[in-house]
Write a protein that holds these residues in place. Sequence first.
Motif, PDB file in Angstrom:
ATOM      1  N   MET A  21       0.824  -1.213   0.000  1.00 20.65           N
ATOM      2  CA  MET A  21       0.000   0.000   0.000  1.00 20.65           C
ATOM      3  C   MET A  21       0.856   1.261   0.000  1.00 20.65           C
ATOM      4  O   MET A  21       0.537   2.253  -0.664  1.00 20.65           O
ATOM      5  CB  MET A  21      -0.938  -0.004   1.206  1.00 20.65           C
ATOM      6  CG  MET A  21      -2.085  -1.004   1.083  1.00 20.65           C
ATOM      7  SD  MET A  21      -2.992  -1.181   2.635  1.00 20.65           S
ATOM      8  CE  MET A  21      -3.563   0.493   2.896  1.00 20.65           C
ATOM      9  N   ALA A  38      -0.789   6.936   3.174  1.00 20.13           N
ATOM     10  CA  ALA A  38      -0.388   5.545   3.384  1.00 20.13           C
ATOM     11  C   ALA A  38      -0.184   5.274   4.868  1.00 20.13           C
ATOM     12  O   ALA A  38       0.158   6.188   5.629  1.00 20.13           O
ATOM     13  CB  ALA A  38       0.895   5.250   2.616  1.00 20.13           C
ATOM     14  N   PRO A  44      -2.778  -2.358   7.882  1.00 14.22           N
ATOM     15  CA  PRO A  44      -3.442  -1.788   6.708  1.00 14.22           C
ATOM     16  C   PRO A  44      -4.803  -1.188   7.011  1.00 14.22           C
ATOM     17  O   PRO A  44      -5.247  -0.268   6.326  1.00 14.22           O
ATOM     18  CB  PRO A  44      -3.570  -2.983   5.751  1.00 14.22           C
ATOM     19  CG  PRO A  44      -3.458  -4.193   6.620  1.00 14.22           C
ATOM     20  CD  PRO A  44      -2.552  -3.799   7.728  1.00 14.22           C
ATOM     21  N   LEU A  51      -6.780   1.254   1.435  1.00 19.82           N
ATOM     22  CA  LEU A  51      -6.971  -0.187   1.276  1.00 19.82           C
ATOM     23  C   LEU A  51      -8.147  -0.472   0.351  1.00 19.82           C
ATOM     24  O   LEU A  51      -8.075  -1.351  -0.519  1.00 19.82           O
ATOM     25  CB  LEU A  51      -7.191  -0.838   2.640  1.00 19.82           C
ATOM     26  CG  LEU A  51      -7.217  -2.365   2.684  1.00 19.82           C
ATOM     27  CD1 LEU A  51      -5.861  -2.938   2.313  1.00 19.82           C
ATOM     28  CD2 LEU A  51      -7.616  -2.852   4.081  1.00 19.82           C
ATOM     29  N   PHE A  54      -7.149   0.373  -3.241  1.00 21.28           N
ATOM     30  CA  PHE A  54      -6.261  -0.684  -3.726  1.00 21.28           C
ATOM     31  C   PHE A  54      -7.067  -1.909  -4.168  1.00 21.28           C
ATOM     32  O   PHE A  54      -6.811  -2.500  -5.214  1.00 21.28           O
ATOM     33  CB  PHE A  54      -5.271  -1.045  -2.617  1.00 21.28           C
ATOM     34  CG  PHE A  54      -4.210  -2.021  -3.013  1.00 21.28           C
ATOM     35  CD1 PHE A  54      -3.194  -1.657  -3.884  1.00 21.28           C
ATOM     36  CD2 PHE A  54      -4.207  -3.303  -2.495  1.00 21.28           C
ATOM     37  CE1 PHE A  54      -2.209  -2.562  -4.242  1.00 21.28           C
ATOM     38  CE2 PHE A  54      -3.230  -4.214  -2.851  1.00 21.28           C
ATOM     39  CZ  PHE A  54      -2.216  -3.840  -3.719  1.00 21.28           C
ATOM     40  N   THR A  61      -6.518  -7.983  -1.406  1.00 23.04           N
ATOM     41  CA  THR A  61      -6.525  -7.668   0.024  1.00 23.04           C
ATOM     42  C   THR A  61      -7.389  -8.694   0.745  1.00 23.04           C
ATOM     43  O   THR A  61      -7.949  -9.610   0.133  1.00 23.04           O
ATOM     44  CB  THR A  61      -7.098  -6.259   0.285  1.00 23.04           C
ATOM     45  OG1 THR A  61      -8.526  -6.300   0.172  1.00 23.04           O
ATOM     46  CG2 THR A  61      -6.544  -5.228  -0.700  1.00 23.04           C
TER      47      THR A  61
END
Length: 219
Positions: A21, A38, A44, A51, A54, A61
């Motif tokens: 990440m 971040a 995370p 997250l 992503f 994830t």
Amino acid sequence: MAAAPDLDEVSAYQYAITEVMMSFAAVAKSVGIDVGTAPNVPSPYQSFELLALFQHYGGETSLLDWTRSPLVAATFAAEGDDSTAICVWALNKSTFGLNGSLEHIRTDGASVELVLQDAPIERNPYLFAQSGTFTYVQSRNHSKTDKIDWEPLERLHDYSAACALTKIVLTRSEVPRLRELLFRESLSKAHLMPDLGNSVRVAIQRCLLPEYSFSLLGP
């Protein structure tokens, strides 16, 4: 940020996904895209917005996507080649506690809970279009023997943990008709993941359904 070799499985995963990440945020920033902050610690979930971004743009994830709209769920379920029946899983939010977690989700009594959590939508047009939210499985045991819970979430349905999940099935013969009805409601992958690539794929898909191709054009 390399994971130390003596970390338990859960901590090693958190270090690894946090490192990815941080790299994702740095690359996005280098091309002029703001994806938020971040994480600066190996957790995370402390940067949940990043997250979720992503995840929605192809990263792997521990999050599982959900939607508050049954029509959106049906749209994603109707993707595919029509070779099998499709299903939608409905999650009963009333089974979650005030802290947004569902406990006792393992038949073996392990200290694991399912967490339901929203993410900000300002930088995530996919999440906004899909009325999305997420779940993830979290261990409540902080010993060095922690293991990632790899069991499929369907187990909640199999042994009916507080009636958390309901499975709804539609036969494959009804899928083309379902797609037509959903498109009339402005629901397709192009609507829920809006970009030109998905618009092209949906346009081609429509042209391969001659019985509906003209009726789907609309006014």
